[in-house]
Scaffold this motif. Structure first.
Motif, PDB file in Angstrom:
ATOM      1  N   ASP A  66       0.826  -1.210   0.000  1.00  0.00           N
ATOM      2  CA  ASP A  66       0.000   0.000   0.000  1.00  0.00           C
ATOM      3  C   ASP A  66       0.857   1.256   0.000  1.00  0.00           C
ATOM      4  N   HIS A  67       2.059   1.100   0.539  1.00  0.00           N
ATOM      5  CA  HIS A  67       2.954   2.224   0.770  1.00  0.00           C
ATOM      6  C   HIS A  67       4.271   1.938   0.057  1.00  0.00           C
ATOM      7  N   ILE A  68       4.750   2.890  -0.736  1.00  0.00           N
ATOM      8  CA  ILE A  68       6.018   2.730  -1.439  1.00  0.00           C
ATOM      9  C   ILE A  68       7.002   3.772  -0.916  1.00  0.00           C
ATOM     10  N   ILE A  69       8.203   3.302  -0.604  1.00  0.00           N
ATOM     11  CA  ILE A  69       9.255   4.175  -0.090  1.00  0.00           C
ATOM     12  C   ILE A  69      10.310   4.314  -1.183  1.00  0.00           C
ATOM     13  N   ILE A  70      10.473   5.538  -1.668  1.00  0.00           N
ATOM     14  CA  ILE A  70      11.384   5.824  -2.772  1.00  0.00           C
ATOM     15  C   ILE A  70      12.563   6.637  -2.229  1.00  0.00           C
ATOM     16  N   PRO A  71      13.778   6.368  -2.710  1.00  0.00           N
ATOM     17  CA  PRO A  71      14.912   7.179  -2.253  1.00  0.00           C
ATOM     18  C   PRO A  71      14.678   8.666  -2.502  1.00  0.00           C
ATOM     19  N   ARG A  72      15.095   9.475  -1.539  1.00  0.00           N
ATOM     20  CA  ARG A  72      14.894  10.923  -1.562  1.00  0.00           C
ATOM     21  C   ARG A  72      15.473  11.575  -2.833  1.00  0.00           C
ATOM     22  N   ASP A  73      16.486  10.969  -3.420  1.00  0.00           N
ATOM     23  CA  ASP A  73      17.105  11.520  -4.625  1.00  0.00           C
ATOM     24  C   ASP A  73      16.121  11.666  -5.786  1.00  0.00           C
ATOM     25  N   TYR A  74      15.017  10.920  -5.753  1.00  0.00           N
ATOM     26  CA  TYR A  74      14.059  10.922  -6.855  1.00  0.00           C
ATOM     27  C   TYR A  74      12.815  11.755  -6.559  1.00  0.00           C
ATOM     28  N   GLU A  85       4.407   0.053 -23.804  1.00  0.00           N
ATOM     29  CA  GLU A  85       5.189   1.077 -24.484  1.00  0.00           C
ATOM     30  C   GLU A  85       4.474   1.601 -25.725  1.00  0.00           C
ATOM     31  N   TRP A  86       3.572   0.814 -26.263  1.00  0.00           N
ATOM     32  CA  TRP A  86       2.922   1.171 -27.523  1.00  0.00           C
ATOM     33  C   TRP A  86       2.027   2.401 -27.403  1.00  0.00           C
ATOM     34  N   ASN A  87       1.334   2.521 -26.288  1.00  0.00           N
ATOM     35  CA  ASN A  87       0.426   3.666 -26.150  1.00  0.00           C
ATOM     36  C   ASN A  87       0.674   4.452 -24.860  1.00  0.00           C
ATOM     37  N   ASP A  88       1.848   4.283 -24.287  1.00  0.00           N
ATOM     38  CA  ASP A  88       2.224   4.959 -23.043  1.00  0.00           C
ATOM     39  C   ASP A  88       1.221   4.679 -21.919  1.00  0.00           C
ATOM     40  N   GLU A  89       0.626   3.487 -21.927  1.00  0.00           N
ATOM     41  CA  GLU A  89      -0.281   3.102 -20.842  1.00  0.00           C
ATOM     42  C   GLU A  89       0.563   2.856 -19.591  1.00  0.00           C
ATOM     43  N   HIS A  90       0.203   3.550 -18.521  1.00  0.00           N
ATOM     44  CA  HIS A  90       0.997   3.448 -17.306  1.00  0.00           C
ATOM     45  C   HIS A  90       0.126   3.589 -16.061  1.00  0.00           C
ATOM     46  N   ILE A  91       0.722   3.204 -14.950  1.00  0.00           N
ATOM     47  CA  ILE A  91       0.118   3.388 -13.633  1.00  0.00           C
ATOM     48  C   ILE A  91       0.901   4.504 -12.954  1.00  0.00           C
ATOM     49  N   ASN A  92       0.211   5.565 -12.556  1.00  0.00           N
ATOM     50  CA  ASN A  92       0.841   6.628 -11.785  1.00  0.00           C
ATOM     51  C   ASN A  92       0.817   6.170 -10.331  1.00  0.00           C
ATOM     52  N   LEU A  93       1.966   5.837  -9.785  1.00  0.00           N
ATOM     53  CA  LEU A  93       2.028   5.286  -8.433  1.00  0.00           C
ATOM     54  C   LEU A  93       1.583   6.277  -7.361  1.00  0.00           C
ATOM     55  N   LEU A  94       1.613   7.569  -7.666  1.00  0.00           N
ATOM     56  CA  LEU A  94       1.108   8.564  -6.708  1.00  0.00           C
ATOM     57  C   LEU A  94      -0.415   8.483  -6.582  1.00  0.00           C
ATOM     58  N   ASP A  95      -1.084   7.979  -7.611  1.00  0.00           N
ATOM     59  CA  ASP A  95      -2.540   7.832  -7.577  1.00  0.00           C
ATOM     60  C   ASP A  95      -2.988   6.528  -6.909  1.00  0.00           C
ATOM     61  N   THR A  96      -2.130   5.529  -6.880  1.00  0.00           N
ATOM     62  CA  THR A  96      -2.522   4.209  -6.404  1.00  0.00           C
ATOM     63  C   THR A  96      -1.920   3.808  -5.065  1.00  0.00           C
ATOM     64  N   HIS A  97      -0.901   4.527  -4.628  1.00  0.00           N
ATOM     65  CA  HIS A  97      -0.201   4.167  -3.395  1.00  0.00           C
ATOM     66  C   HIS A  97       0.138   5.419  -2.591  1.00  0.00           C
ATOM     67  N   THR A  98       0.368   5.225  -1.314  1.00  0.00           N
ATOM     68  CA  THR A  98       0.965   6.261  -0.501  1.00  0.00           C
ATOM     69  C   THR A  98       2.462   6.191  -0.777  1.00  0.00           C
ATOM     70  N   VAL A  99       3.064   7.307  -1.151  1.00  0.00           N
ATOM     71  CA  VAL A  99       4.483   7.338  -1.488  1.00  0.00           C
ATOM     72  C   VAL A  99       5.210   8.281  -0.531  1.00  0.00           C
ATOM     73  N   THR A 100       6.304   7.800   0.034  1.00  0.00           N
ATOM     74  CA  THR A 100       7.177   8.657   0.848  1.00  0.00           C
ATOM     75  C   THR A 100       8.581   8.550   0.294  1.00  0.00           C
ATOM     76  N   TYR A 101       9.385   9.543   0.646  1.00  0.00           N
ATOM     77  CA  TYR A 101      10.771   9.597   0.173  1.00  0.00           C
ATOM     78  C   TYR A 101      11.690   9.596   1.385  1.00  0.00           C
ATOM     79  N   GLU A 102      12.659   8.689   1.367  1.00  0.00           N
ATOM     80  CA  GLU A 102      13.625   8.602   2.483  1.00  0.00           C
ATOM     81  C   GLU A 102      15.038   8.641   1.958  1.00  0.00           C
TER      82      GLU A 102
END
Length: 102
Positions: A66-74, A85-102
């Protein structure tokens, strides 16, 4: 053997990124890997693009965390997982998960 931009997702939600030969080089002793892939930067859209799957661990299992921890550098880049890749279909992780940076 050259280095490649790879990432893994751990069961506790850590997103580990680095230039490595093998995905397992990103795993720390306490980690349980639940998938991975490759990353790149899209400087035009300010996205951290995560894509494809790890040969050893398979695609990231986003639904297991539910929660993703991404390095602070990003911080400042929008993390997305590219489904197609064909139609740039993607999941925006900010919309689907709680994201923090450490």
């Amino acid at each position: 053997m050259s280095l490649h931009p790879k990432f893994i997702l751990t069961a506790d939600g850590h997103l580990r990124l680095g230039m490595v030969h093998l995905h397992r080089e990103l795993i720390e002793p306490e980690d349980h890997c639940i998938g991975g892939g490759f990353f790149r930067f899209d400087t035009h859209t300010l996205r951290l693009v995560l894509e494809h799957a790890s040969y050893d661990y398979g695609p990231p299992q986003w639904s297991r965390v539910d929660h993703i921890i991404i390095p602070r550098d990003y911080q400042g880049l929008t993390p997305v997982y590219l489904i197609s890749e064909w139609n740039d279909e993607h999941i925006n992780l900010l919309d689907t998960h709680t994201v923090t940076y450490e």
